[in-house]
Enzyme design. Sequence first.
Site, short mmCIF file in Angstrom:
data_model
loop_
_atom_site.label_atom_id
_atom_site.label_comp_id
_atom_site.label_asym_id
_atom_site.label_seq_id
_atom_site.Cartn_x
_atom_site.Cartn_y
_atom_site.Cartn_z
N ASP A 230 13.66 -2.13 -19.94
CA ASP A 230 12.76 -3.28 -19.86
C ASP A 230 11.44 -2.91 -19.15
OD1 ASP A 230 13.62 -2.87 -17.31
OD2 ASP A 230 14.57 -4.83 -17.06
N GLU B 181 22.15 -0.24 -20.36
CA GLU B 181 21.50 -1.56 -20.20
C GLU B 181 22.37 -2.50 -19.36
OE1 GLU B 181 19.17 -3.28 -19.28
OE2 GLU B 181 17.94 -3.05 -21.08
N PHE C 39 -1.35 2.92 -1.26
CA PHE C 39 -2.43 3.85 -1.60
C PHE C 39 -3.56 3.88 -0.56
CE2 PHE C 39 -0.69 2.37 -5.79
CZ PHE C 39 0.17 3.45 -5.93
N ASP D 204 -16.10 12.72 -3.26
CA ASP D 204 -15.34 11.94 -2.28
C ASP D 204 -13.97 12.54 -1.99
OD1 ASP D 204 -17.47 10.16 -2.34
OD2 ASP D 204 -16.39 8.55 -3.37
O1 AHR Z 1 -17.16 6.41 1.49
C1 AHR Z 1 -18.57 6.37 1.26
C2 AHR Z 1 -18.91 6.03 -0.19
O2 AHR Z 1 -18.38 4.77 -0.54
C3 AHR Z 1 -18.35 6.93 -1.23
O3 AHR Z 1 -19.03 8.15 -1.33
C4 AHR Z 1 -18.54 6.10 -2.46
O4 AHR Z 1 -17.67 6.47 -3.51
C5 AHR Z 1 -18.28 4.69 -1.98
O5 AHR Z 1 -19.26 3.84 -2.45
O1 AHR Z 2 1.10 4.30 -1.27
C1 AHR Z 2 1.91 4.02 -2.42
C2 AHR Z 2 3.27 3.49 -2.04
O2 AHR Z 2 3.13 2.28 -1.31
C3 AHR Z 2 4.07 4.35 -1.12
O3 AHR Z 2 4.67 5.46 -1.75
C4 AHR Z 2 5.10 3.38 -0.63
O4 AHR Z 2 5.62 3.75 0.63
C5 AHR Z 2 4.33 2.07 -0.55
O5 AHR Z 2 5.04 1.05 -1.15
O1 AHR Z 3 20.64 -0.71 -17.01
C1 AHR Z 3 19.77 -0.60 -15.92
C2 AHR Z 3 18.46 -1.30 -16.18
O2 AHR Z 3 18.66 -2.70 -16.23
C3 AHR Z 3 17.76 -1.01 -17.47
O3 AHR Z 3 17.12 0.25 -17.53
C4 AHR Z 3 16.77 -2.11 -17.52
O4 AHR Z 3 16.36 -2.45 -18.81
C5 AHR Z 3 17.49 -3.28 -16.84
O5 AHR Z 3 16.70 -3.81 -15.83
#
Ligand code: AHR
Ligand code: AHR
Ligand code: AHR
Length: 486
Positions: free
Chosen positions: A280, A204, A405, A476
Amino acid sequence: AGPCDIYASGGTPCIAAHSTTRALYSSYNGALYQVQRGSDKAKTDIKPLSAGGVANAAAQDSFCNNTTCLITIIYDQSGRGNHLTQAPPGGFKGPEANGYDNLASAIGAPVTLNGQKAYGVFVSPGTGYRNNAASGTAKGDEPEGMYAVLDGTHYNQYCCFDYGNAETSSLDTGNGHMEAIYFGDCTSWGSGAGSGPWIMADLENGLFSGLSSGKNTNDPPISYRFTTAVVKGRPNQWAIRGANAASGSLSTFYSGVRPSASGYNPMSKEGAIILGIGGDNSISAQGTFYEGAMTSGYPSDATENAVQANIVAAKYATTSLTSGPSLTVGSSVSLRVTTSSYTDRYLAHNSSSAIITQAVSASSSSTLKQQATWIVRTGLGGGNSGCFSFESRDTPGSYMRHYDFALRLGTNDGTKQFAEDATFCPQTALNGLSADSSIRSWNYPTRYVRHYANVAYVAGNGGVHMFDAAASFNDDVSWVVASGFA
Ligand code: AHR
Ligand code: AHR
Ligand code: AHR
């Protein structure tokens, strides 16, 4: 015998025993973990094939056929009920509803033990498990030991991929309130020799690699594909040990008195159990956990050496991360949508590096054809995972990657983050058609390449983002991978 039989004969019994890959007691034949599938939200327990044996991965595969599965519970085999479940919000919130952490995909970390398939727990940033009401864990300055078998090639520099003893409030309550195994190359507090990754102790407000806060060069970098990590502590003494989990014996990287920084002697351990997060609920780290246990009492080195021999005898080995139609490195491919009403569309980048779906045909412009064409490359990230990266046909050196993402075209900047974000593992298609493929992200195994409103993402099957919508998910995320247009 299993690892926890060995700890018991050493006089330091397990008070928590967690593994999705095998029983940790020779007589254990109860549930190892629970999975929940995306299709109907049904849950099932996965047990060993026989008492003391390897997990019944085939039972998971059939339960999760044509859908996604998450690991909802990692059961405690010690009989104390110290199960690990989805971590609640603490000092930091998780990404799921109400600040909970993400659950791990059930298929993110396939391995074999003595040739039998099993699955580990692949922790992406945001994923965490916890038990804030554990019984029998060390409190205050009480002695304890712990070990974990991890993937030494899966880590990052953020806080904190941990397994062990932490705060019962999920808050940082001060120095000495934790005692957990940490694995990764975070240098915010302590570090070891070279550039890591290292096994450290999270006590910690500090990751400790030896006697002092900061760098201790006796703690070596360790990155065996299967790595055994050991941390133990008792009044004014603690130790870090490590080994290749597939061969050889444990080395001691530190054994000695407690840190002199204030708050760590005596310790103020609270006795919650965490996996994949900091005390934490810091959620930015990644890693893979296969098995681990915590004891009552300070195990002897000899006891731990026998546990290491048991782990080696379990014969952890890698296995394929891909399934379904195969891909040929160097080939040029196109990825066609399979969702009905959209099947004229292909995964393509646009002029501003977004990746979307566009209607493409033989009569399309050569610009559009090139935007919809990808060259299959060996995965840039994930070690020798057998997964792939997709290089842009018209922009050599740029690859399909995710960021927040969303899929986008990005220039390979040589970073580990880029490499991992640009690595994808094709799977048997979730739509059930054997000619199609679903393509999951390497570093977020719950997430698959998906189109949503004709924009491409790595999406989960139900989740907080609009693009995680469960409706139409299987279609999809299922693609026809055919020869490239250009
Ligand atoms: O990308 C086209 C459509 O958009 C996908 O099939 C659906 O999940 C979303 O509404
Ligand atoms: O796409 C998810 C994350 O978003 C990736 O791993 C990172 O590069 C960005 O912060
Ligand atoms: O000790 C490293 C990290 O510090 C712990 O995992 C976390 O609780 C705090 O932010």
